[in-house]
Each structure stands twice: as C-alpha cells, then as structure tokens.
Design an enzyme around this catalytic site. Structure first.
Site, PDB file in Angstrom:
ATOM      1  N   LYS C  62       0.900  -1.077   0.272  1.00 37.58           N
ATOM      2  CA  LYS C  62      -0.346   0.170  -0.137  1.00 37.58           C
ATOM      3  C   LYS C  62       1.009   1.640  -0.054  1.00 37.58           C
ATOM      4  O   LYS C  62       2.435   1.606   0.686  1.00 37.58           O
ATOM      5  CB  LYS C  62      -1.375  -0.310   1.817  1.00 37.58           C
ATOM      6  CG  LYS C  62      -1.669   1.605   1.446  1.00 37.58           C
ATOM      7  CD  LYS C  62      -3.028   0.654   2.290  1.00 37.58           C
ATOM      8  CE  LYS C  62      -3.787   2.328   1.845  1.00 37.58           C
ATOM      9  NZ  LYS C  62      -4.032   2.285   0.871  1.00 37.58           N
ATOM     10  N   ASN C  86     -13.893   3.323  -3.500  1.00 43.67           N
ATOM     11  CA  ASN C  86     -13.206   3.550  -2.005  1.00 43.67           C
ATOM     12  C   ASN C  86     -12.884   4.988  -1.764  1.00 43.67           C
ATOM     13  O   ASN C  86     -12.559   5.578  -3.123  1.00 43.67           O
ATOM     14  CB  ASN C  86     -11.659   2.322  -2.094  1.00 43.67           C
ATOM     15  CG  ASN C  86     -11.041   3.132  -2.472  1.00 43.67           C
ATOM     16  OD1 ASN C  86      -9.610   3.771  -1.438  1.00 43.67           O
ATOM     17  ND2 ASN C  86     -10.480   2.908  -3.958  1.00 43.67           N
ATOM     18  N   GLY C  89      -8.552   6.951   1.517  1.00 43.89           N
ATOM     19  CA  GLY C  89      -7.493   8.075   1.742  1.00 43.89           C
ATOM     20  C   GLY C  89      -6.363   8.220   2.329  1.00 43.89           C
ATOM     21  O   GLY C  89      -5.057   8.437   3.321  1.00 43.89           O
ATOM     22  N   ASN C 143       3.229   7.049  -6.770  1.00 46.40           N
ATOM     23  CA  ASN C 143       1.654   7.257  -7.041  1.00 46.40           C
ATOM     24  C   ASN C 143       1.775   8.368  -6.544  1.00 46.40           C
ATOM     25  O   ASN C 143       1.760   9.223  -5.896  1.00 46.40           O
ATOM     26  CB  ASN C 143       1.195   6.504  -5.385  1.00 46.40           C
ATOM     27  CG  ASN C 143      -0.405   6.987  -5.586  1.00 46.40           C
ATOM     28  OD1 ASN C 143      -0.723   7.540  -6.884  1.00 46.40           O
ATOM     29  ND2 ASN C 143      -1.094   6.484  -4.405  1.00 46.40           N
ATOM     30  N   CYS C 146      -1.695  11.160  -5.413  1.00 45.95           N
ATOM     31  CA  CYS C 146      -2.230  11.312  -4.018  1.00 45.95           C
ATOM     32  C   CYS C 146      -2.332  13.001  -4.388  1.00 45.95           C
ATOM     33  O   CYS C 146      -2.064  13.643  -5.027  1.00 45.95           O
ATOM     34  CB  CYS C 146      -1.194  11.316  -3.715  1.00 45.95           C
ATOM     35  SG  CYS C 146      -0.056  10.255  -2.747  1.00 45.95           S
ATOM     36  N   GLY C 259      -6.290  -2.033 -13.598  1.00 43.52           N
ATOM     37  CA  GLY C 259      -7.717  -1.540 -13.662  1.00 43.52           C
ATOM     38  C   GLY C 259      -8.302  -2.696 -14.143  1.00 43.52           C
ATOM     39  O   GLY C 259      -8.949  -3.164 -15.420  1.00 43.52           O
ATOM     40  N   GLY C 260      -9.066  -3.115 -13.465  1.00 42.93           N
ATOM     41  CA  GLY C 260     -10.145  -3.782 -14.437  1.00 42.93           C
ATOM     42  C   GLY C 260      -9.928  -5.001 -14.515  1.00 42.93           C
ATOM     43  O   GLY C 260     -11.270  -6.154 -14.953  1.00 42.93           O
ATOM     44  N   GLY C 281      -6.047  -5.720  -8.585  1.00 43.88           N
ATOM     45  CA  GLY C 281      -6.881  -4.922  -7.988  1.00 43.88           C
ATOM     46  C   GLY C 281      -8.349  -5.593  -6.589  1.00 43.88           C
ATOM     47  O   GLY C 281      -7.924  -7.001  -5.927  1.00 43.88           O
ATOM     48  N   THR C 282      -8.944  -5.108  -7.078  1.00 45.06           N
ATOM     49  CA  THR C 282     -11.016  -5.374  -6.781  1.00 45.06           C
ATOM     50  C   THR C 282     -10.937  -7.041  -6.829  1.00 45.06           C
ATOM     51  O   THR C 282     -11.583  -7.326  -5.768  1.00 45.06           O
ATOM     52  CB  THR C 282     -11.593  -4.323  -7.082  1.00 45.06           C
ATOM     53  OG1 THR C 282     -11.523  -3.529  -7.792  1.00 45.06           O
ATOM     54  CG2 THR C 282     -13.173  -4.601  -7.115  1.00 45.06           C
TER      55      THR C 282
HETATM   56  C1  LIG Z   1      -9.912   0.340  -0.963  1.00 44.91           C
HETATM   57  C2  LIG Z   1      -8.521   0.398  -2.536  1.00 44.91           C
HETATM   58  C3  LIG Z   1      -7.445   0.936  -1.774  1.00 44.91           C
HETATM   59  C4  LIG Z   1      -5.924   1.558  -2.606  1.00 44.91           C
HETATM   60  N1  LIG Z   1      -4.982   2.045  -2.276  1.00 44.91           N
HETATM   61  C5  LIG Z   1      -4.280   2.229  -3.761  1.00 44.91           C
HETATM   62  C6  LIG Z   1      -2.481   3.032  -2.774  1.00 44.91           C
HETATM   63  O1  LIG Z   1      -2.570   2.952  -1.553  1.00 44.91           O
HETATM   64  N2  LIG Z   1      -1.927   3.408  -4.109  1.00 44.91           N
HETATM   65  C7  LIG Z   1      -2.136   2.744  -4.809  1.00 44.91           C
HETATM   66  O2  LIG Z   1      -1.721   3.625  -5.634  1.00 44.91           O
HETATM   67  N3  LIG Z   1      -3.485   2.884  -5.647  1.00 44.91           N
HETATM   68  C8  LIG Z   1      -4.218   1.942  -4.290  1.00 44.91           C
HETATM   69  N4  LIG Z   1      -5.214   1.949  -5.076  1.00 44.91           N
HETATM   70  C9  LIG Z   1      -5.569   1.300  -6.207  1.00 44.91           C
HETATM   71  C10 LIG Z   1      -5.429   0.490  -7.269  1.00 44.91           C
HETATM   72  O3  LIG Z   1      -3.845   0.298  -6.919  1.00 44.91           O
HETATM   73  C11 LIG Z   1      -5.100   0.007  -8.409  1.00 44.91           C
HETATM   74  O4  LIG Z   1      -5.175   1.135  -9.267  1.00 44.91           O
HETATM   75  C12 LIG Z   1      -6.954   0.092  -9.440  1.00 44.91           C
HETATM   76  O5  LIG Z   1      -7.845  -0.378  -7.618  1.00 44.91           O
HETATM   77  C13 LIG Z   1      -7.242  -0.324 -10.294  1.00 44.91           C
HETATM   78  O6  LIG Z   1      -6.813  -1.710 -10.474  1.00 44.91           O
HETATM   79  P1  LIG Z   1      -8.149  -2.673  -9.830  1.00 44.91           P
HETATM   80  O7  LIG Z   1      -9.481  -2.209 -10.491  1.00 44.91           O
HETATM   81  O8  LIG Z   1      -8.008  -3.674 -10.408  1.00 44.91           O
HETATM   82  O9  LIG Z   1      -9.025  -2.935  -8.682  1.00 44.91           O
HETATM   83  C14 LIG Z   1      -6.230   0.854  -4.104  1.00 44.91           C
HETATM   84  C15 LIG Z   1      -7.969   0.873  -4.193  1.00 44.91           C
HETATM   85  C16 LIG Z   1      -9.019   0.104  -3.386  1.00 44.91           C
HETATM   86  C17 LIG Z   1     -10.294   0.124  -4.681  1.00 44.91           C
END
Ligand SMILES: Cc1cc2nc3c(=O)[nH]c(=O)nc-3n(C[C@H](O)[C@H](O)[C@H](O)COP(=O)(O)O)c2cc1C
Ligand SMILES: Cc1cc2nc3c(=O)[nH]c(=O)nc-3n(C[C@H](O)[C@H](O)[C@H](O)COP(=O)(O)OP(=O)(O)OC[C@H]3O[C@@H](n4cnc5c(N)ncnc54)[C@H](O)[C@@H]3O)c2cc1C
Ligand SMILES: Cc1cc2nc3c(=O)[nH]c(=O)nc-3n(C[C@H](O)[C@H](O)[C@H](O)COP(=O)(O)OP(=O)(O)OC[C@H]3O[C@@H](n4cnc5c(N)ncnc54)[C@H](O)[C@@H]3O)c2cc1C
Ligand SMILES: Cc1cc2nc3c(=O)[nH]c(=O)nc-3n(C[C@H](O)[C@H](O)[C@H](O)COP(=O)(O)O)c2cc1C
Ligand code: FES
Ligand code: FES
Lengths: 247, 327, 327, 247
Positions: C62, C86, C89, C143, C146, C259-260, C281-282
C-alpha cells in the site's frame, strides 16, 4: 436452441429474410447492453407465434438460453428488408450454411403457400449441426441437399458439381444465400451460369436494428457516402449492391 | 415497418393518480415537460413507432456536420460486460441533407428539437450553425469531442481555450441557445465548464462517451474496426455522475447529465448531484422504450423521495460526513 | 487466524503437464516469474494464509507516506453495480512505522517487493524514498495520484511537468528503480508517460482508480464519507486498456497494466495492448485467491493462443481493419 | 433466509462474535464485487457445518439467495476478534436487535457448553422478525426477553424497567450487544448500574475482512492515528475503546 415467441403482430407481418431484435437483458437489468438480431426460422400465423433458432456463442445467446417458457422477452420487429421474389419466379434456390439457414427457411414456407418451388441446400460442419432438413421437406421443397464437411459433400467443387448436374436442365430463377462467404462465391458462379439474380443476407453487429445508430454499416462506399445500413437497407441485398460496397 | 413490443411493462402502468408530482424542469429559456431526453446518436425518428416523442422532455439529433461524412469502417459496435464500445465515426448527411431530411422528421415529434453539431475544424462548427440557424430549433448542442484536425486530432473539448473560442465564435453568428456537450477525459472538468459558461453557453451536457478499448484474443485486434472507441452504458455511470457534480458546482448555468443512465433512480442521482435534466443513450438500445419507462417511474419516485416538483432534487447533494454512534 | 476457502477451484487444477509455457517477463532489470502482481492497497501480508506469495510475480505494498496518516472518515467503501468506490484516503504508518512493521512481512513472502510511495507535497516523496532507500526493495512505485497540497489538491499526475519534477527529484536521491503509477484522468496519457520516461522511470503502471461518485437517494448524500472516491473493478477495464495501449505506444520502457483485471483473458488483452505485466486490485476482494487462479489459467491460455512464452503477446495488437467478403 | 455451510474448519475454530466473508459472485463472475461479512448464527462442530441467517436487503443478499443446496460458495473465515468472556464470568447478558442477534447466538451456545448462564434479549420490529428465541431456549438461556416495537416492549424505558426488575438482584457480569445504537445506550446504562463490563459488535462496510484494505475503519481517532479496523481489531470491542473512537 429454440425459442418460440408468442408474437401475433410479428407472425402476421414478417416477410422472409426479416429479423427481430431480442433483448437478452431482463427488465431492470442493463447487461447484455445490446439486443441481438435474430432471424425468424418459422412462423405460424394461426397460432400467432414465431420460432427462432440460435447457437450459444457468447454472452448474448448464453443469456437467451436462461429464459423460461412463459417469461416475457423484450422483442422489436419485424425489422429490415427481406428477400424480394419477383412475381415471375417459379423456383428458388436457397443456399444456407449453419445458423445462416434460419434466414432462408421462411422463404420455403412462403414458396409453399404461393405455389413456388424450393430447392434447398443446407450446409454444416457435421450432420448434427445441419439445420432445416426436415423443415424444408415438410414445406414441400422439391430437393434438399444436406451437405457436411465431415463427408466432404460441402466442399464447393463437390457441391457445384452435384447442383449443376441436377438443376442445369431446369435451373432456378432466383438464388438466395446466407451464412458463408464460400457459399456466396459458389452462388455467384451459379448465378452467372444460370443467369439467375442472386440475393445475400448479411450479418453485422447491431445496436438499434432500426437505422438510427449507424452501427451496422461497413464504412464508406464512395467518397463521403456511407455504405448501406445492414439493418434497414438489408439484411438482404441484391448481390450487385454488395459487390459495389465491398471496396 | 410494423413493430411489436412484446413486453407489458411499457403499457400497463398506472397513469390515473390524482395530483401527480410536477416533472417539469427549466433549462435556460426552455421549459421541458420532464427532464428526460435522448443522448445524441442514440435516437432517431425511426423510433417513432415505439416511443411517443411528445412524452420526451426534448429530442436530440445525431451530431450534424457541415459536410457529408461516411463514418468509420466495420465493426463499429462491440459489447463489453458493462456497456458497449462504438466507433461509428459520426456519418452525416451534411447540413443540407440534414435540413431537408431528418430535421423535418424530428420536428414532427411534438417536442423541443435540440440539434447536435460538430466539426473537424473550428470553421466547420460555424458553417453548420449558420446553415441551420433559421430553422425551428430549441438549441444547438455543440459536440466538442470531435477529433480536431487543427489540434492533431485531439478534441477541442480537452482545452478550455479552444472550447471558449468555438462557443463564442458560434454565439457571434447565431441567436439559437447553445448547449455545450463536454468531453469527459480531462483533468479538470470545472475549468472547461467555466470556460464554456463564460463564452456564452446556455447549458452544459456532461458528458460524452469515454475512450475505451477491447481486444479480440483470437486475432489480437481491436473488436472495433478503428481500434479504440467510445465506452458508454452502465459502467461509466459513477464517472459521469462525478463529472456532473463537479461541473454543476463550477457554473451557474444548468447542467444536463449524461452517461450510464437507465433508471428513474439514476435520474434522481444525477439531479441530486446537480443536473437539471438528463440524457439517455445506450439504455435505449437495450430497451427502445427505456426513456418512457423512466418517465413513468419518475412520478412515483418523487413521491417516495417526498418532492412535489422534481426540480426540488437539483443540486441537493448533502456532503456531510455521516457517523453513527457505533463508530 | 484460521482460514478456510470452501471452493475447490483454487486447488484442483492440473499442474502436472510436461513442458509448460514460459510465463516469465522482464520489467526493467527485474525478472518476474509471471506477469501477475497485486495493485497497491488491494493486498497485504494478511493474505499469506490464503495465497502462496512466492507464486506472485511480485508484491506491491500500500502507498507509504513519510508521515503517519489516519485516512478518511467512514464510509470508506461502496459497491457499484460494476465495481466499487473507495475513499480510504491512504492511512499510513509513516516510513518509520512501515519499515519496522509491514515491510518485513512483505519481504518474508519470497518474491520481489515493490514499495508504493506517496506524498502530499513533492518533498514528502523525497523523504519517504530516502527513508526506505537502503532496504531490500525491488522498486519504488511512485503514486502520483495523491492530492497535492502545492497544487490546490490536484494530483501531481495530472501535469507532465510536475510528474517529471517529482520523478527526477527522487531519481537524484536513490538508486532503487522507479516505477511511476500514472493518473488516468488526463487528456493525453502519452504526454505524461513520456515525461515520466524522460525523467528516469524504469517502468510505468497504467493506471490508478478513476474519480467516481454514487449517491444514496434516501439521505441524498454520497455513499462515501468523503463525497467522491476511486472507481475500480470490471467497469473500468475498457478505459484502462485504452490508456495502457496509448502509454505503451508512447514509451520504450515497460508498462504494467492495471484496472478491472480479473481473468487470465484480461491479462492477455492487456499484454496484447502493450503491457509487460499486470496488477490486480478489486478482484482480490471479490475472491482473495484470484491472482493465483489467474496465474494457473495463464499457461493453458498461452497454449490456446499458441505462444510458448507469454512475453510473445506483449504489444502485438493488430490494428488492421478487418473487412470480410460480406461487407 | 438461512445458509448452512459445510465448512469443518470454520465450525471447528470459530469463536463467538467472529464472522466469515461470503462471496456472492459465483466463480467467473465479477459482481457483486465485494464479499459480505456474515456472523455465524450457530455451529455444529460434529457435522462440520455453520449456519448463517440473513435478511435480503440489497444486491449482495439478493444474490446469496440464489445459491442452491450443494452449490459451492467462496467463503473466508473465521475472521476478526470475537467477544472475550473472562474466566470468572458466570452470567452473560446478550442484547441483540434484528439481524444483529446473529452475532450473539454462538455466545449462548458456548455458555451452554461451558456451564455459564445466558440472559438473552432479542428485539425486533414485530414478532415475525424476532431472531433466536427458540435457539436461546434450546441452548439453555435462563431467561429470554423477546421484545417488539409492535407491543411496545422494545421501548428502552419499558425494557430497562423489566430488566432491572428481574436481574438487579443477581446481575450478569458481562453485557454483550449488537445491532442497535439505542440498545447500545441502554446497555451502557445497565453496564454502569451493574458495574458489568460491556462489549459491542459493530458493523462496517468491508472489502477484505482481513485488515489490509483499511476500508472498515471509521477515520481518525487522534491526530494521525487511524481508528481501529472493524474487521481485524473487532468487530467486537470493549465499550471503552469505542467511546474513545467516537470523536
Ligand atoms: C481499497 C483500495 C485501496 C487502494 N489504495 C491504493 C493505494 O494506496 N495506492 C495506489 O497507488 N493505489 C491504490 N488503489 C488503486 C489500485 O491500486 C488500483 O490502481 C485500482 O484499484 C484499479 O485496479 P482494479 O480495477 O484491479 O482494482 C486502491 C484501490 C482500492 C480499491
Ligand atoms: C440479421 C441477423 C440475423 C441473425 N439471425 C440469427 C439466428 O437466427 N440465429 C443465431 O443464432 N444468430 C443469428 N444472428 C447472430 C446473432 O445476432 C448473434 O450475434 C450471434 O448469435 C452471436 O451470439 P452472441 O450474441 O451470444 O455473441 P456475443 O459474443 O455475446 O456477441 C457480442 C457482440 O457481437 C455481436 N455479434 C457477435 N457475432 C455476431 C454475428 N454473427 N452477427 C451479428 N453480430 C454479432 C453481438 O450482436 C454483440 O454485439 C443474426 C444476426 C443478424 C445480423
Ligand atoms: C461483522 C458483520 C457481521 C454481519 N452479519 C450479518 C448477518 O449475520 N446477517 C446479515 O443479514 N447481515 C450481516 N451483516 C451485514 C451484511 O454484511 C450485509 O452488508 C447486509 O446484509 C446488507 O445487505 P446487502 O449486502 O444485500 O446490501 P447491499 O445494498 O448490496 O450492500 C451494498 C454495500 O454496502 C455494504 N453494507 C450495506 N449494509 C451493510 C451493513 N449493515 N453492514 C456492513 N456493510 C453493509 C455491503 O457490504 C456492500 O458493500 C454483517 C456485517 C458485519 C460487518
Ligand atoms: C452508437 C453511439 C453513437 C453516438 N453518437 C454520438 C454523436 O453523434 N454525438 C454525440 O455528441 N454523442 C454521441 N454518442 C454519445 C452519447 O450521446 C452519450 O454521450 C454516451 O453514449 C453516454 O451516454 P450513455 O451511457 O447513456 O450511452 C454516441 C453514443 C453511441 C453509443
Ligand atoms: S443497427 Fe443501428 S443503424 Fe443498423
Ligand atoms: S475490511 Fe479491509 S481492513 Fe477491514
């Protein structure tokens, strides 16, 4: 797979080669986003029903399969321009491949009603996949050529040989085809040989089926002019138009 | 054409209640019977047998260019699991062809006609606007998402300066109210929204389709003939809703929400986020009668939400943080 | 904690075939056993009982900030029909807390550790990078999404100049390879991608979550405590795939798609579009063992697609227009 | 609605107040994206099963309902920190409202196994919605107060009167509650009156249930410090911790 739809308006007015748009999403659902164009395999005006045959290919037909008898399915149609059979045509050759045969079967139905003769070719990978053999026979087709890849009878050379042998003497005055580029070329050969006009039913990805989304056209025909809309200008086209478009 | 909708939903609604909620909304000088209108390119006079046009808040035409265009090669459409992609490429009969053909059929519908206009260079926007300025048109919707040849194909809608230039350029030439349909793929929609307002827009439409791609694994090519396409439908709803919220917060002119809307609840979400009216696109493909069903559902929804006039919903989003006793 | 996955899928795969496709890929100097790694914030050492970490191409932490952060108020999560929102934060233990705690647990996993770093001002990025520079870390993932306090809350990732500044700033200070995770809401991802490459990035991650909103009709408030949030999951796939395609076309360094993604077929789509590796991710929330299932499916998929090395897929998208005989 | 899961590992190891994450999406599906935390209503270690009760509220529970007996459902657990019952506790008061009662019922089950006494309050809108009455009786609860809004017995004033009247003499040494802010305040009054510690099980929207997504925290407790994670630090909390957090 088959769906019999209680759709009196469609059954009463559909012309051979026309189609309906079936929405595979149930009320309240938003996927699949696009409805699916489907040919009318057969119609029963008395019963007010039409029958649709489909093969399960992707998300849309997968979803169609989940419908139960008695459920309502959102249907729009009949749509498009079907085949045109001139008044003086006595014999029609129907050449279909696979599920494409479904666009031709109602021509045989109409031929039977109007006293015209049908010669039918139905082609498929194997005998299990053949569509319409019994249907054509039942609707009075003079000859039904059921050909398959498995036994080699669907190969163009073999097929053209048997068709010319059997029908050169009394050739059809109209050739209609659907479902295969290879068969379209074969029909073109026969069309020239017999001086019989030819029409092809073509497929396209569709969103509206009505002519307003412009999703089903294949691009430009000539500078600035859009090619025909498959849904509204077709799906049945005289071969000449198609050939021009194919640029 | 004969059309049969074999589905009772559109027909057997209860329309006989006594004092129904007032669904009318005002967009600039335009009073709409209800906030629902089609999205450009997802509607046409061909729908007349299925939809009573006079029940729509307005109709919106497909984007018209000054000159005739053929559009893109096939495939122009692909479905995704949560919406669709299109690369239709806006074929157009040109302004002359449009005026003598489609426009008349839209006008026969008995509701406001909003004409979407586009161009590949700024001057094409001016041309088509002038060509149609004397027609009976409620508003022009300026589609600034067309690839712009003067900017290397990037849409005008990605730059506040270019949006301002095109909008004020058209404004100088015609008296028709101007709606500006914004491009969603920008870092700050607020900036572009303000630029459009300052240049004289009467309303904004937020937003257009998003740039998306899907690939056919078998032949390793895009599922569309042109590569990428416009991603639309339910999958973009949270994105469009956020853009509407931000744009509405940035301007005082009305915002018309667009993107992924398919239910009356969606309409309410967009209005609460700041929209005065909405447009429905992809959902009309899924069920051609969607807009009518949504309009039918808006009355009961207003009652459930305790509003007498649907316009009471507009921009009422409460951003307070909700924390209960149990954390 | 005892964890039981009551689902046979993750276990009864056939792993006994003879010469399996080679799933390894190379990202900069890093050789990954396979292209699959978690997305930042959607993974943690807490998953160890469910996932054999050593089977992952890498792990990604994270986002770590230099200083301790508490994150946002509840609700931090909301589901949408095609994904989730989400507004966590990015709570953070700060670089000190991270180094002595979580980092060790990531390192115990037996695969590359990529540490995501963030900051609210440019100097915070430099601080956290220096704090962790001597650790055994395969790469930093910067990242840039932010909210940046020096830019009125707009993310650094929306400006090519600021991205270049932060990346080259970190590059001057540390020897660890730098991956840059781009912000998706920009007009031209190519421009930002090139800026990151020119500033010294070893790879790009494309992309982060999209800005989205959903509204609870009952109380007319956002379903999240902070208003808008990050939209992720299957609904964003066509958008992310397009960004990956465009970014990969703009640079020569590897692109990691994100992404997705939830299936092996999705991985193949991203690789064909230009990605060298991917992040999930998700989908890990939906099924914690998703990444392992995807990795298990990649071998058979390579066979079906006729490639011996999965890296043969990278960037092979064919853009030719396909027109058949029948139009 | 009820689900009985064949889950020997969960049945063997779950502690009262812990939960599982159930994925309502089937294999190959991506929605609903988030799994749902669910309390264990009862467990049968011998049979290797656990039972879950749920009310159909939204998309998640709507989907859970579609699972058929024999189907596999993706389940992770047991998760979280359950209630802590000190060794010297002889009588436990359980105060649950609606579906929240499901987090308390296994306490009664354990009490019965370990020779502790249970006083149970189960509250609901109406008698049809009451949960656990028979379960508590079957598992040896000394008293079961079944109270409803319909007959007014669930009103805090009425409830506190009847509880103090019956139990002031021999009050419980521990109070556990779940499901209602109003009942939590009521328990707080009783906790002070009886000098009995109190624990609350709280809900939060969850994504991982394991402690890595930070989705279930309520924000900041004090400058820079995140509040506890409901999934990993809870869902059961001593009331004192909660009160501090609630700032
Ligand atoms: C609950 C949650 C927390 C996340 N925290 C971060 C984070 O701390 N840093 C970051 O760069 N992306 C964060 N992301 C974004 C994910 O790394 C990713 O880029 C995004 O979810 C798209 O991928 P997915 O569709 O497979 O989830 C977070 C996403 C989710 C859902
Ligand atoms: C006029 C016409 C008549 C048709 N009649 C029949 C019929 O009688 N029986 C039948 O099984 N199929 C018929 N089809 C094809 C049918 O519409 C489906 O698209 C096809 O069955 C693919 O299955 P799917 O929707 O499950 O595929 P999916 O993979 O879910 O389709 C994805 C997308 O691609 C489009 N698509 C995929 N294949 C085709 C195709 N061959 N033609 C048009 N669009 C396609 C779909 O419409 C959808 O937008 C007809 C098509 C047209 C144009
Ligand atoms: C520790 C714990 C134990 C639980 N035990 C039970 C139980 O035994 N039986 C039961 O019916 N429910 C239980 N819940 C609530 C359950 O997880 C569902 O969220 C709730 O049933 C809502 O139904 P839905 O998912 O269909 O709602 P949806 O509208 O589909 O939910 C949308 C989103 O909101 C979240 N959400 C909505 N309501 C709640 C809620 N009350 N708590 C947490 N998240 C919520 C969902 O998780 C989801 O992310 C428990 C929650 C927690 C935290
Ligand atoms: C097939 C198709 C054609 C479209 N044509 C246009 C167009 O000509 N002009 C325009 O401004 N938007 C066009 N759009 C975008 C829609 O107007 C709308 O902004 C978008 O589809 C998002 O709304 P939706 O999610 O409800 O579909 C088109 C969309 C689709 C799907
Ligand atoms: S499918 Fe819409 S125009 Fe043909
Ligand atoms: S639900 Fe993920 S940390 Fe609690």
């Amino acid at each position: 797979m088959a769906l019999v739809l209680e759709a009196p308006e469609v059954a009463a007015s559909v012309r051979p080669g026309q189609f309906v748009m079936l929405t595979a999403a149930r009320a309240g659902e938003s996927a699949p986003a696009l409805p699916r164009p489907m040919a009318i395999y057969s119609r029963d005006q008395g019963a007010g029903t039409v029958e649709i045959l489909y093969g399960v290919v992707g998300a849309g037909t997968e979803r169609l399969r989940s419908f139960n008898p008695g459920e309502q399915i959102y249907t729009v149609g009949p749509l498009g321009r079907g085949f045109e059979v001139a008044p003086d045509v006595q014999t029609v050759l129907l050449v279909g491949r696979g599920i494409g045969t479904c666009s031709l079967t109602t021509v045989a139905q109409e031929n039977a009603e109007r006293g015209r003769d049908t010669i039918a070719v139905t082609s498929a990978r194997n005998s299990g996949a053949l569509i319409g053999v019994d249907f054509y026979r039942k609707h009075g087709a003079a000859t039904v050529h059921a050909v398959t890849d498995d036994d080699g009878t669907s190969a163009p050379a073999a097929l053209i040989a048997s068709l010319t042998e059997q029908h050169d003497e009394k050739p059809p005055q109209l050739i209609l085809t659907c479902g295969s580029d290879r068969l379209t070329r074969l029909c073109q050969t026969l069309s020239e040989r017999w001086e019989a006009p030819m029409q092809v039913s073509v497929e396209a990805h569709m969103a509206c089926g009505l002519g307003y989304c412009h999703g089903c056209a294949s691009g430009a025909r000539s500078q600035g002019n859009e090619s025909p809309l498959i849904c509204a200008d077709g799906p049945a086209f005289a071969w000449r138009i198609l050939a021009e478009t194919d640029a | 054409m004969h059309s049969a909708v074999i589905d009772s939903r559109a027909h057997d609604r209860d329309n006989g209640t006594q004092s129904r909620p007032d669904l009318s909304v005002t967009v600039g000088d335009l009073v709409l019977g209800n906030p629902v209108m089609p999205a450009s390119g997802c509607f046409g006079p061909e729908l007349a047998p299925l939809i009573p046009f006079e029940r729509l808040g307005a109709v919106v035409t497909k984007t018209v260019f000054a000159r005739r265009r053929a559009g893109n090669p096939a495939h122009r459409l692909a479905e995704t699991s949560h919406g669709m992609l299109n690369s239709v490429g806006i074929p157009s009969p040109g302004s002359d062809g449009f005026r003598s053909g489609l426009l008349r059929r839209y006008q026969a519908g008995g509701t406001h006609v909003i004409v979407s206009i586009g161009g590949l260079v700024a001057s094409e926007y001016y041309e088509v606007a002038e060509d149609l300025a004397d027609e009976d048109i409620a508003a022009f919707e300026i589609n600034v998402s067309c690839p712009n040849l003067e900017q290397g194909g990037l849409a005008i809608g990605t730059s506040a300066e270019r949006v301002a230039e095109v909008v004020s350029g058209i404004k100088e030439l015609v008296a028709v109210p101007l709606f500006v349909k914004l491009t969603p793929t920008v870092s700050s929609i607020s900036e572009i929204a303000r630029a459009a307002q300052d240049a004289g827009a009467a309303a904004l439409v937020v937003a257009n389709s998003f740039s998306g791609l899907s690939i056919n694994l078998r032949n390793r090519s895009s599922t569309l003939g042109t590569g990428a396409g416009g991603y639309t439908g339910p999958g973009i709803k949270p994105l469009a809703l956020k853009l509407v919220h931000d744009a509405a917060a940035a301007v005082t002119i009305p915002v018309i929400g667009c993107g992924g809307i398919s239910t009356a609840a969606d309409v309410a979400e967009f209005m609460i986020a700041g929209a005065t009216a909405v447009q429905i696109g992809t959902a009309t493909f899924t069920r051609p009668t969607t807009m009518i069903e949504v309009i039918d559902d808006l009355g009961p929804l207003c009652e459930a939400l305790n509003v007498r006039n649907i316009s009471e919903l507009i921009g009422t989003m409460d951003n307070r943080v909700t924390t209960g006793l149990s954390l």
